[in-house]
Design a protein around this motif. Sequence first.
Motif, PDB file in Angstrom:
ATOM      1  N   VAL A  29       4.589   1.269   6.945  1.00 36.51           N
ATOM      2  CA  VAL A  29       4.801   1.431   8.226  1.00 36.51           C
ATOM      3  C   VAL A  29       5.047   3.026   8.455  1.00 36.51           C
ATOM      4  O   VAL A  29       5.807   3.601   7.848  1.00 36.51           O
ATOM      5  CB  VAL A  29       6.168   0.549   8.545  1.00 36.51           C
ATOM      6  CG1 VAL A  29       6.615   0.831  10.009  1.00 36.51           C
ATOM      7  CG2 VAL A  29       6.059  -0.894   8.296  1.00 36.51           C
ATOM      8  N   ASN A  63       6.318   5.312  11.746  1.00 37.54           N
ATOM      9  CA  ASN A  63       6.887   5.192  13.154  1.00 37.54           C
ATOM     10  C   ASN A  63       7.124   6.549  13.761  1.00 37.54           C
ATOM     11  O   ASN A  63       7.719   7.351  13.238  1.00 37.54           O
ATOM     12  CB  ASN A  63       8.523   4.539  13.072  1.00 37.54           C
ATOM     13  CG  ASN A  63       8.583   3.122  12.478  1.00 37.54           C
ATOM     14  OD1 ASN A  63       7.870   2.370  13.028  1.00 37.54           O
ATOM     15  ND2 ASN A  63       9.463   3.127  11.666  1.00 37.54           N
ATOM     16  N   GLN A  69      -0.090  -0.898   7.133  1.00 37.74           N
ATOM     17  CA  GLN A  69      -0.133  -2.141   7.920  1.00 37.74           C
ATOM     18  C   GLN A  69       0.395  -1.873   9.517  1.00 37.74           C
ATOM     19  O   GLN A  69      -0.114  -2.520  10.383  1.00 37.74           O
ATOM     20  CB  GLN A  69       0.893  -3.104   7.646  1.00 37.74           C
ATOM     21  CG  GLN A  69       0.555  -3.596   6.270  1.00 37.74           C
ATOM     22  CD  GLN A  69       1.151  -4.771   5.389  1.00 37.74           C
ATOM     23  OE1 GLN A  69       2.383  -5.131   6.223  1.00 37.74           O
ATOM     24  NE2 GLN A  69       1.140  -4.991   4.372  1.00 37.74           N
ATOM     25  N   GLU A  70       1.194  -0.642   9.857  1.00 36.60           N
ATOM     26  CA  GLU A  70       1.617  -0.591  11.371  1.00 36.60           C
ATOM     27  C   GLU A  70       1.789   0.911  11.531  1.00 36.60           C
ATOM     28  O   GLU A  70       2.266   1.747  10.638  1.00 36.60           O
ATOM     29  CB  GLU A  70       3.056  -1.110  11.492  1.00 36.60           C
ATOM     30  CG  GLU A  70       3.163  -2.784  11.042  1.00 36.60           C
ATOM     31  CD  GLU A  70       4.390  -3.352  11.239  1.00 36.60           C
ATOM     32  OE1 GLU A  70       5.475  -2.561  11.853  1.00 36.60           O
ATOM     33  OE2 GLU A  70       4.783  -4.579  10.975  1.00 36.60           O
ATOM     34  N   ASN A  81       3.443   2.652  14.556  1.00 36.99           N
ATOM     35  CA  ASN A  81       4.284   2.383  16.044  1.00 36.99           C
ATOM     36  C   ASN A  81       4.663   3.649  16.601  1.00 36.99           C
ATOM     37  O   ASN A  81       4.987   4.540  15.932  1.00 36.99           O
ATOM     38  CB  ASN A  81       5.653   1.444  15.673  1.00 36.99           C
ATOM     39  CG  ASN A  81       5.316   0.266  14.486  1.00 36.99           C
ATOM     40  OD1 ASN A  81       4.419  -0.653  15.020  1.00 36.99           O
ATOM     41  ND2 ASN A  81       6.025  -0.090  13.624  1.00 36.99           N
ATOM     42  N   SER A 110       1.372   2.312  20.720  1.00 34.77           N
ATOM     43  CA  SER A 110       0.933   1.619  19.824  1.00 34.77           C
ATOM     44  C   SER A 110       0.708   0.125  20.539  1.00 34.77           C
ATOM     45  O   SER A 110       1.583  -0.359  21.339  1.00 34.77           O
ATOM     46  CB  SER A 110       1.643   1.246  18.667  1.00 34.77           C
ATOM     47  OG  SER A 110       3.036   0.778  19.038  1.00 34.77           O
ATOM     48  N   ASN A 116       0.202  -3.741  19.405  1.00 34.65           N
ATOM     49  CA  ASN A 116       0.092  -4.409  18.263  1.00 34.65           C
ATOM     50  C   ASN A 116       0.109  -3.762  16.959  1.00 34.65           C
ATOM     51  O   ASN A 116      -0.767  -4.007  16.038  1.00 34.65           O
ATOM     52  CB  ASN A 116      -0.781  -5.547  18.521  1.00 34.65           C
ATOM     53  CG  ASN A 116      -0.346  -6.516  19.430  1.00 34.65           C
ATOM     54  OD1 ASN A 116       0.906  -6.821  19.699  1.00 34.65           O
ATOM     55  ND2 ASN A 116      -1.520  -7.094  20.091  1.00 34.65           N
ATOM     56  N   HIS A 117       0.689  -2.655  16.897  1.00 38.53           N
ATOM     57  CA  HIS A 117       0.620  -1.733  15.709  1.00 38.53           C
ATOM     58  C   HIS A 117      -0.407  -0.861  15.522  1.00 38.53           C
ATOM     59  O   HIS A 117      -0.729  -0.458  14.369  1.00 38.53           O
ATOM     60  CB  HIS A 117       1.048  -2.639  14.429  1.00 38.53           C
ATOM     61  CG  HIS A 117       2.225  -3.528  14.559  1.00 38.53           C
ATOM     62  ND1 HIS A 117       3.502  -2.991  15.034  1.00 38.53           N
ATOM     63  CD2 HIS A 117       2.258  -4.888  14.635  1.00 38.53           C
ATOM     64  CE1 HIS A 117       4.254  -4.026  14.805  1.00 38.53           C
ATOM     65  NE2 HIS A 117       3.579  -4.998  14.730  1.00 38.53           N
ATOM     66  N   TYR A 142      -4.278  -3.597   7.984  1.00 41.32           N
ATOM     67  CA  TYR A 142      -3.741  -4.263   9.231  1.00 41.32           C
ATOM     68  C   TYR A 142      -3.478  -5.638   8.835  1.00 41.32           C
ATOM     69  O   TYR A 142      -4.109  -6.281   8.198  1.00 41.32           O
ATOM     70  CB  TYR A 142      -4.547  -3.734  10.338  1.00 41.32           C
ATOM     71  CG  TYR A 142      -3.753  -4.460  11.755  1.00 41.32           C
ATOM     72  CD1 TYR A 142      -2.512  -4.086  12.026  1.00 41.32           C
ATOM     73  CD2 TYR A 142      -4.571  -5.161  12.504  1.00 41.32           C
ATOM     74  CE1 TYR A 142      -1.977  -4.582  13.231  1.00 41.32           C
ATOM     75  CE2 TYR A 142      -4.074  -5.727  13.746  1.00 41.32           C
ATOM     76  CZ  TYR A 142      -2.910  -5.500  14.048  1.00 41.32           C
ATOM     77  OH  TYR A 142      -2.270  -5.783  15.501  1.00 41.32           O
TER      78      TYR A 142
END
Length: 452
Positions: free
Chosen positions: A158, A160, A184-185, A187, A197, A199-200, A217
């Motif tokens: 992830v 951010n 996977q993400e 953000n 973003s 849905n990521h 993802y």
Amino acid sequence: SMRRLLIILTSVVLWTTGLGMNPAVAVDTTFSCGTGTYTVSDGVLAYGYCTADLVVLDSSVTSIGYGAMNGWRIKAITIPATVITIQNGAFYAVPNLETITVDVSNSHFKTVDGVLMNTLENRIIYYPGAKSGTTYNVPDSVVTLDNRAFGCLTYLQVVNISETTTAIDLSSFSTCEYITPSLQEINVAETNTTYKSINHVLFSKDGTFLLNYPGNYAQPNYDIPEGTVTISGNAFSYTAIQSVTFPSTLVTIQSYAFSYTSSLVSVGEFPSIYGYSGSASPFIGAIKVPSFSVASANNNFVSVEGVMFSKNQSILREYPGGKTGTTYRIPDSVTEVDGQAFANTYLKTLTVPSTLLTIGYSYINLDYLVFEETGTISSISGFNYVEHIIYCGSTNAEITRFATSLGKSVECVESFFTSAPDAPTIGTATALSPTSASISFTAPTSNGGATI
């Protein structure tokens, strides 16, 4: 004489200013690193291949060039105080790198929580691909994410991004061929005015530009949202995506957008407003995509037997990487084959009609490249490999040049240009005796290329 004195003085000036000397020649120095070496050319770490747990760069290094460490198998690196420039993408594809250390005397770069930045801490240069930890919060001080800043991640899941990050390179999150991606993400803070973003997945703030799809993802079957107009180059490259559908708003897919997506098995219909994708194939290396389909109302492209052409079928744009079948004949309507149009592991015999003029370079290995009749082709950029080049027409300089460039000879094999004849016309049998009969036989108009 005065003239002779002027000539002598001019010669001295030219010599002392360097104008009379030979141009400077770059000085290359090679250093060992485990079982490999790297080369420094006039201070620039330009190329090499290192396989060591730790590499301490020599103090002669003042600059690290783009892709200089591509493919290095190292776990840790120390950057000396002498380095003053690190080009975008310098650390591309260093999948095992866990730790970056910068000499404390370096006035241009530093590491913050193990991440390489400039000393102002407003630019992330590289997050080590094998650094431990599953979540990273981009600091509020960061404005810029470099090319491949988060490339080749094996643990991080992830990222951010804060509101202050407003300059993200289109390949900041591009993964690489050496690993199973972990991200996977992606953000983005809602208050960021440049990006968001969905849905990521990373988009421009207005949602029209898709920048990056996380390498691993959680939704491998992905429906690109309505409103998306452009898909960035490398947006999906090397990711684990399995299927994709396109919105009706899609106009452009940039070069290499889905390159080397080895798990991609299904591509949705290209919408009616979809236009040209760019200078290179978006799907090169997508070796499991069996076919392409295009909306009938599209004025730019058409799909014939899963192969994508320009609307008037004069340009072959894309032959699916996963299309089965070992032989293919390019249609007579085609005069040009795009570069990278063919990247298929099944195809072994490609037949070129006499109407074709140019073939762009394609990453394909062929057993037979067959040129029909009197070839008018004037440009063959090349293929990965061709075993036999077949041509029986009058001499064509370009076909000869291409064969020579591969160390091959042009072969004339008539069987490639013959086919089964049409059925003959056979009359009714008339009995002549108990052991004989007469019957009429008329040869077909199409004799298959040989006398019957």
